[in-house]
Design a protein around this motif. Sequence first.
Motif, PDB file in Angstrom:
ATOM      1  N   ALA A  52     -38.196 -74.340  24.830  1.00  0.00           N
ATOM      2  CA  ALA A  52     -39.426 -75.135  24.856  1.00  0.00           C
ATOM      3  C   ALA A  52     -40.481 -74.529  23.937  1.00  0.00           C
ATOM      4  CB  ALA A  52     -39.960 -75.228  26.285  1.00  0.00           C
ATOM      5  N   LYS A  77     -37.008 -79.164  25.956  1.00  0.00           N
ATOM      6  CA  LYS A  77     -38.418 -79.043  26.341  1.00  0.00           C
ATOM      7  C   LYS A  77     -38.823 -80.159  27.298  1.00  0.00           C
ATOM      8  CE  LYS A  77     -43.080 -79.294  24.370  1.00  0.00           C
ATOM      9  NZ  LYS A  77     -43.863 -79.512  23.132  1.00  0.00           N
ATOM     10  N   ARG A  78     -38.353 -81.381  27.039  1.00  0.00           N
ATOM     11  CA  ARG A  78     -38.740 -82.521  27.867  1.00  0.00           C
ATOM     12  C   ARG A  78     -37.954 -82.596  29.174  1.00  0.00           C
ATOM     13  NH1 ARG A  78     -37.043 -86.653  25.767  1.00  0.00           N
ATOM     14  NH2 ARG A  78     -36.151 -85.984  23.785  1.00  0.00           N
ATOM     15  N   ASN A  79     -36.818 -81.917  29.250  1.00  0.00           N
ATOM     16  CA  ASN A  79     -35.971 -81.977  30.445  1.00  0.00           C
ATOM     17  C   ASN A  79     -35.751 -80.586  31.038  1.00  0.00           C
ATOM     18  OD1 ASN A  79     -34.803 -84.972  30.457  1.00  0.00           O
ATOM     19  ND2 ASN A  79     -34.831 -84.263  28.344  1.00  0.00           N
ATOM     20  N   SER A  90     -42.087 -76.280  20.630  1.00  0.00           N
ATOM     21  CA  SER A  90     -43.535 -76.472  20.478  1.00  0.00           C
ATOM     22  C   SER A  90     -44.019 -75.943  19.136  1.00  0.00           C
ATOM     23  CB  SER A  90     -44.266 -75.750  21.613  1.00  0.00           C
ATOM     24  OG  SER A  90     -43.921 -76.313  22.862  1.00  0.00           O
ATOM     25  N   ASP A 114     -36.015 -80.114  21.424  1.00  0.00           N
ATOM     26  CA  ASP A 114     -37.014 -81.051  21.928  1.00  0.00           C
ATOM     27  C   ASP A 114     -36.554 -81.660  23.253  1.00  0.00           C
ATOM     28  OD1 ASP A 114     -39.503 -82.743  21.334  1.00  0.00           O
ATOM     29  OD2 ASP A 114     -37.989 -84.281  21.667  1.00  0.00           O
ATOM     30  N   TRP A 115     -35.254 -81.990  23.333  1.00  0.00           N
ATOM     31  CA  TRP A 115     -34.700 -82.534  24.584  1.00  0.00           C
ATOM     32  C   TRP A 115     -34.816 -81.506  25.698  1.00  0.00           C
ATOM     33  CZ3 TRP A 115     -30.860 -80.934  27.869  1.00  0.00           C
ATOM     34  CH2 TRP A 115     -30.455 -81.848  28.847  1.00  0.00           C
ATOM     35  N   TRP A 141     -38.314 -88.620  16.447  1.00  0.00           N
ATOM     36  CA  TRP A 141     -36.985 -88.169  16.887  1.00  0.00           C
ATOM     37  C   TRP A 141     -35.949 -88.380  15.787  1.00  0.00           C
ATOM     38  CZ3 TRP A 141     -34.747 -85.544  20.791  1.00  0.00           C
ATOM     39  CH2 TRP A 141     -33.379 -85.692  20.984  1.00  0.00           C
ATOM     40  N   ASP A 148     -42.761 -92.014  18.665  1.00  0.00           N
ATOM     41  CA  ASP A 148     -41.833 -91.025  19.225  1.00  0.00           C
ATOM     42  C   ASP A 148     -40.421 -91.242  18.697  1.00  0.00           C
ATOM     43  OD1 ASP A 148     -43.867 -89.859  20.649  1.00  0.00           O
ATOM     44  OD2 ASP A 148     -43.445 -90.948  22.516  1.00  0.00           O
TER      45      ASP A 148
END
Length: 215
Positions: free
Chosen positions: A170, A114-116, A174, A111-112, A100, A96
């Motif tokens: 997001a 999407k994860r948050n 993806s 990406d951040w 990154w 990961d």
Amino acid sequence: MKIWSAEQEKGAWDANVRGGIKGVLIAAGITIPGSLALHRFSPTYRNLPLPAKAFAAVVIAVPTIVVNAETAGVDYERSLWSGTGKRELDRKAQADIDKWDAMGSGAKFRDWAKRNQWSMVGGGWAGSMIIAGAILARNPYLTFPQKLVQARVWAQASTVATLILTGILAGTASKENKPMEEEDHSWRDILEDEEREAKARKAEADASQKVAVKV
């Protein structure tokens, strides 16, 4: 499913409590100085009723406490991993990090996001409530319940907009990451590690048996 011992359950509880206490301290470090500064320099904030000031503090404090407690619990759970499982987690974490580092600034932000996604939604709601409350507090023709209702309406509209935005980000993240994603072979890595460990133990046992026979 892994069954925890009583000692591990107590350790997990203690970790959550420590994380919650840390969250309380962080929240207090943000809300108390912030409230004092706003009370001194902002007439609008100074004229807010006490329930509105308390609500603003709760909006900041509760997520801070919950997030810190949950993070501490997850960290404790990870510390219990050992052997093959820990090595697989370490490999995934390093993969990961490499992924990154290979991203550009725009890709990192998407990406951040999407994860948050839900943290952004919650933060947007809280920020909208505070900003809307500060603006509506200047209106002398509205009662406090009316101001609270209007602030909630503004916050809901902001939440919907944030949901749409984070959903777009997001989805974009993806699509960008899909070509880079590879088939998950973690199960195969775990089996290979376990096989190597079994062979190593067998070789060690055979060596010990040969030494015992010679003696």
